[in-house]
Scaffold this motif. Structure first.
Motif, PDB file in Angstrom:
ATOM      1  N   THR A 140       9.487  14.729  45.142  1.00  0.00           N
ATOM      2  CA  THR A 140       8.820  15.958  45.572  1.00  0.00           C
ATOM      3  C   THR A 140       9.318  16.304  46.969  1.00  0.00           C
ATOM      4  OG1 THR A 140       6.695  17.087  45.849  1.00  0.00           O
ATOM      5  CG2 THR A 140       6.774  14.770  46.501  1.00  0.00           C
ATOM      6  N   LYS A 141       9.365  17.589  47.281  1.00  0.00           N
ATOM      7  CA  LYS A 141       9.864  17.991  48.597  1.00  0.00           C
ATOM      8  C   LYS A 141       8.771  18.037  49.647  1.00  0.00           C
ATOM      9  CE  LYS A 141       9.428  22.863  47.598  1.00  0.00           C
ATOM     10  NZ  LYS A 141       9.964  24.158  47.589  1.00  0.00           N
ATOM     11  N   ASP A 142       7.491  18.049  49.208  1.00  0.00           N
ATOM     12  CA  ASP A 142       6.395  18.080  50.172  1.00  0.00           C
ATOM     13  C   ASP A 142       5.165  17.400  49.588  1.00  0.00           C
ATOM     14  OD1 ASP A 142       5.482  19.884  48.293  1.00  0.00           O
ATOM     15  OD2 ASP A 142       5.399  21.584  49.642  1.00  0.00           O
ATOM     16  N   ILE A 143       4.192  17.201  50.424  1.00  0.00           N
ATOM     17  CA  ILE A 143       2.938  16.590  50.015  1.00  0.00           C
ATOM     18  C   ILE A 143       1.851  17.656  50.166  1.00  0.00           C
ATOM     19  CG2 ILE A 143       1.254  14.765  50.483  1.00  0.00           C
ATOM     20  CD1 ILE A 143       3.931  13.685  49.574  1.00  0.00           C
ATOM     21  N   ASP A 144       1.198  17.973  49.056  1.00  0.00           N
ATOM     22  CA  ASP A 144       0.105  18.945  49.071  1.00  0.00           C
ATOM     23  C   ASP A 144      -1.205  18.182  49.136  1.00  0.00           C
ATOM     24  OD1 ASP A 144       1.811  21.232  48.686  1.00  0.00           O
ATOM     25  OD2 ASP A 144       2.053  20.560  46.622  1.00  0.00           O
ATOM     26  N   VAL A 145      -2.013  18.509  50.137  1.00  0.00           N
ATOM     27  CA  VAL A 145      -3.269  17.809  50.357  1.00  0.00           C
ATOM     28  C   VAL A 145      -4.358  18.835  50.626  1.00  0.00           C
ATOM     29  CG1 VAL A 145      -4.482  16.155  51.830  1.00  0.00           C
ATOM     30  CG2 VAL A 145      -2.058  15.852  51.376  1.00  0.00           C
TER      31      VAL A 145
ATOM     32  N   MET B 265       2.125  14.149  40.578  1.00  0.00           N
ATOM     33  CA  MET B 265       3.052  13.998  39.452  1.00  0.00           C
ATOM     34  C   MET B 265       3.997  12.817  39.684  1.00  0.00           C
ATOM     35  SD  MET B 265       3.756  17.995  38.572  1.00  0.00           S
ATOM     36  CE  MET B 265       4.721  17.666  37.115  1.00  0.00           C
ATOM     37  N   LEU B 266       4.413  12.616  40.935  1.00  0.00           N
ATOM     38  CA  LEU B 266       5.240  11.465  41.296  1.00  0.00           C
ATOM     39  C   LEU B 266       4.461  10.175  41.034  1.00  0.00           C
ATOM     40  CD1 LEU B 266       7.861  10.399  42.710  1.00  0.00           C
ATOM     41  CD2 LEU B 266       6.609  10.616  44.858  1.00  0.00           C
ATOM     42  N   GLU B 267       3.223  10.151  41.477  1.00  0.00           N
ATOM     43  CA  GLU B 267       2.351   8.987  41.297  1.00  0.00           C
ATOM     44  C   GLU B 267       2.166   8.649  39.817  1.00  0.00           C
ATOM     45  OE1 GLU B 267      -0.212   5.865  42.228  1.00  0.00           O
ATOM     46  OE2 GLU B 267       0.996   7.018  43.630  1.00  0.00           O
ATOM     47  N   LEU B 268       2.052   9.681  38.973  1.00  0.00           N
ATOM     48  CA  LEU B 268       1.838   9.469  37.545  1.00  0.00           C
ATOM     49  C   LEU B 268       3.129   9.239  36.770  1.00  0.00           C
ATOM     50  CD1 LEU B 268      -0.867  12.228  36.941  1.00  0.00           C
ATOM     51  CD2 LEU B 268      -1.222   9.752  37.103  1.00  0.00           C
TER      52      LEU B 268
ATOM     53  N   SER C 116      16.119  11.632  53.569  1.00  0.00           N
ATOM     54  CA  SER C 116      16.401  12.743  52.659  1.00  0.00           C
ATOM     55  C   SER C 116      15.306  13.802  52.756  1.00  0.00           C
ATOM     56  CB  SER C 116      16.518  12.234  51.221  1.00  0.00           C
ATOM     57  OG  SER C 116      15.231  11.962  50.703  1.00  0.00           O
ATOM     58  N   ASN C 117      15.550  14.919  52.095  1.00  0.00           N
ATOM     59  CA  ASN C 117      14.586  16.009  52.106  1.00  0.00           C
ATOM     60  C   ASN C 117      13.508  15.853  51.037  1.00  0.00           C
ATOM     61  OD1 ASN C 117      15.865  17.282  54.212  1.00  0.00           O
ATOM     62  ND2 ASN C 117      17.169  18.511  52.870  1.00  0.00           N
ATOM     63  N   LYS C 118      13.571  14.781  50.253  1.00  0.00           N
ATOM     64  CA  LYS C 118      12.616  14.586  49.173  1.00  0.00           C
ATOM     65  C   LYS C 118      11.928  13.238  49.311  1.00  0.00           C
ATOM     66  CE  LYS C 118      14.569  17.728  45.972  1.00  0.00           C
ATOM     67  NZ  LYS C 118      13.986  18.444  44.909  1.00  0.00           N
ATOM     68  N   ILE C 119      10.720  13.200  48.823  1.00  0.00           N
ATOM     69  CA  ILE C 119       9.937  11.968  48.796  1.00  0.00           C
ATOM     70  C   ILE C 119       9.993  11.464  47.365  1.00  0.00           C
ATOM     71  CG2 ILE C 119       7.626  11.010  49.068  1.00  0.00           C
ATOM     72  CD1 ILE C 119       7.201  13.360  51.123  1.00  0.00           C
ATOM     73  N   SER C 120      10.423  10.218  47.207  1.00  0.00           N
ATOM     74  CA  SER C 120      10.601   9.715  45.854  1.00  0.00           C
ATOM     75  C   SER C 120       9.888   8.386  45.601  1.00  0.00           C
ATOM     76  CB  SER C 120      12.093   9.549  45.541  1.00  0.00           C
ATOM     77  OG  SER C 120      12.682   8.658  46.460  1.00  0.00           O
ATOM     78  N   LYS C 121       9.148   7.882  46.586  1.00  0.00           N
ATOM     79  CA  LYS C 121       8.475   6.600  46.412  1.00  0.00           C
ATOM     80  C   LYS C 121       7.016   6.703  46.838  1.00  0.00           C
ATOM     81  CE  LYS C 121      12.618   3.990  47.451  1.00  0.00           C
ATOM     82  NZ  LYS C 121      13.328   3.361  48.528  1.00  0.00           N
ATOM     83  N   ARG C 122       6.192   5.991  46.112  1.00  0.00           N
ATOM     84  CA  ARG C 122       4.761   5.940  46.428  1.00  0.00           C
ATOM     85  C   ARG C 122       4.536   5.418  47.855  1.00  0.00           C
ATOM     86  NH1 ARG C 122       0.503   2.374  42.932  1.00  0.00           N
ATOM     87  NH2 ARG C 122      -1.353   3.102  43.996  1.00  0.00           N
ATOM     88  N   GLU C 123       5.353   4.475  48.268  1.00  0.00           N
ATOM     89  CA  GLU C 123       5.215   3.881  49.598  1.00  0.00           C
ATOM     90  C   GLU C 123       5.400   4.938  50.693  1.00  0.00           C
ATOM     91  OE1 GLU C 123       7.306   2.548  47.205  1.00  0.00           O
ATOM     92  OE2 GLU C 123       5.877   0.992  46.608  1.00  0.00           O
ATOM     93  N   GLU C 124       6.280   5.904  50.452  1.00  0.00           N
ATOM     94  CA  GLU C 124       6.502   6.977  51.437  1.00  0.00           C
ATOM     95  C   GLU C 124       5.248   7.843  51.592  1.00  0.00           C
ATOM     96  OE1 GLU C 124      11.190   8.018  51.313  1.00  0.00           O
ATOM     97  OE2 GLU C 124      10.078   8.495  49.480  1.00  0.00           O
ATOM     98  N   ILE C 125       4.570   8.091  50.478  1.00  0.00           N
ATOM     99  CA  ILE C 125       3.325   8.860  50.532  1.00  0.00           C
ATOM    100  C   ILE C 125       2.271   8.065  51.291  1.00  0.00           C
ATOM    101  CG2 ILE C 125       1.458   9.865  49.152  1.00  0.00           C
ATOM    102  CD1 ILE C 125       3.599  10.371  46.960  1.00  0.00           C
ATOM    103  N   ASN C 126       2.134   6.779  50.965  1.00  0.00           N
ATOM    104  CA  ASN C 126       1.167   5.929  51.669  1.00  0.00           C
ATOM    105  C   ASN C 126       1.439   5.897  53.161  1.00  0.00           C
ATOM    106  OD1 ASN C 126      -0.143   5.321  49.283  1.00  0.00           O
ATOM    107  ND2 ASN C 126       0.952   3.397  48.975  1.00  0.00           N
ATOM    108  N   GLU C 127       2.722   5.808  53.546  1.00  0.00           N
ATOM    109  CA  GLU C 127       3.087   5.776  54.961  1.00  0.00           C
ATOM    110  C   GLU C 127       2.703   7.073  55.669  1.00  0.00           C
ATOM    111  OE1 GLU C 127       6.952   5.219  57.877  1.00  0.00           O
ATOM    112  OE2 GLU C 127       7.093   4.555  55.794  1.00  0.00           O
TER     113      GLU C 127
END
Length: 153
Positions: free
Chosen positions: A48-53, A39-42, A5-16
């Motif tokens: 979220t549609k992207d990861i800001d770092v 905000m997803l983590e909390l 999908s175009n969105k990230i909805s799981k903490r595991e996806e961010i970790n990956e």
């Protein structure tokens, strides 16, 4: 595995994503997660549609003693460098090299030259913003005391 999908909805996806990033980097960096992913983590957002770092390398951590003749104009003659990053949304606009002076009372952009201590109007505005919560401390008086001139004034 990251979903299609175009969105990230799981903490595991961010970790990956971070694991994949770590595999391709040649050196370590400090990464600060900001925005929707936090905000997803909390639990404040479902996806979220992207990861800001924001990433910092060792060279970005420019801190340490500062010694130039103008700093001796203050009662506390110790200064400490501070690299200030200016962002608009998640885009780095510029880096401004500054120095804490007079017992951390003022954060002053470092002048272009030791012989002719001058800062441009942009750095003056940045300094005014950085010192704004402490208007009683007198940013204008501080750079005047240091002998730092403002271009165009």
């Amino acid at each position: 595995m990251i979903s299609g999908s175009n969105k990230i909805s799981k903490r595991e996806e961010i970790n990956e994503l971070f694991e994949q990033l770590g595999e391709v980097l040649e050196q370590g960096v400090e990464a600060l997660l900001i925005g929707g992913a936090v905000m997803l983590e909390l639990g404040l957002k479902d996806a979220t549609k992207d990861i800001d770092v924001v990433c910092r390398s060792e060279e970005d951590k420019e801190r340490g003693p500062f010694e130039e003749s103008w700093i001796s104009n203050f009662s506390d003659t110790n200064g400490e460098r501070q690299l200030v990053r200016v962002y608009y949304l998640a885009t780095l606009i510029c880096k401004v090299h500054c120095v804490w002076v007079d017992g951390y009372r003022h954060l002053i952009p470092i002048p272009k030259s030791i012989d002719n201590p001058t800062i441009d109007s942009f750095k003056y505005k940045i300094g005014s913003i950085l010192n704004y919560p402490l208007p009683f401390q007198g940013f204008d008086e501080a750079h005047h005391q240091a002998g730092i001139k403002i271009e165009g004034k």
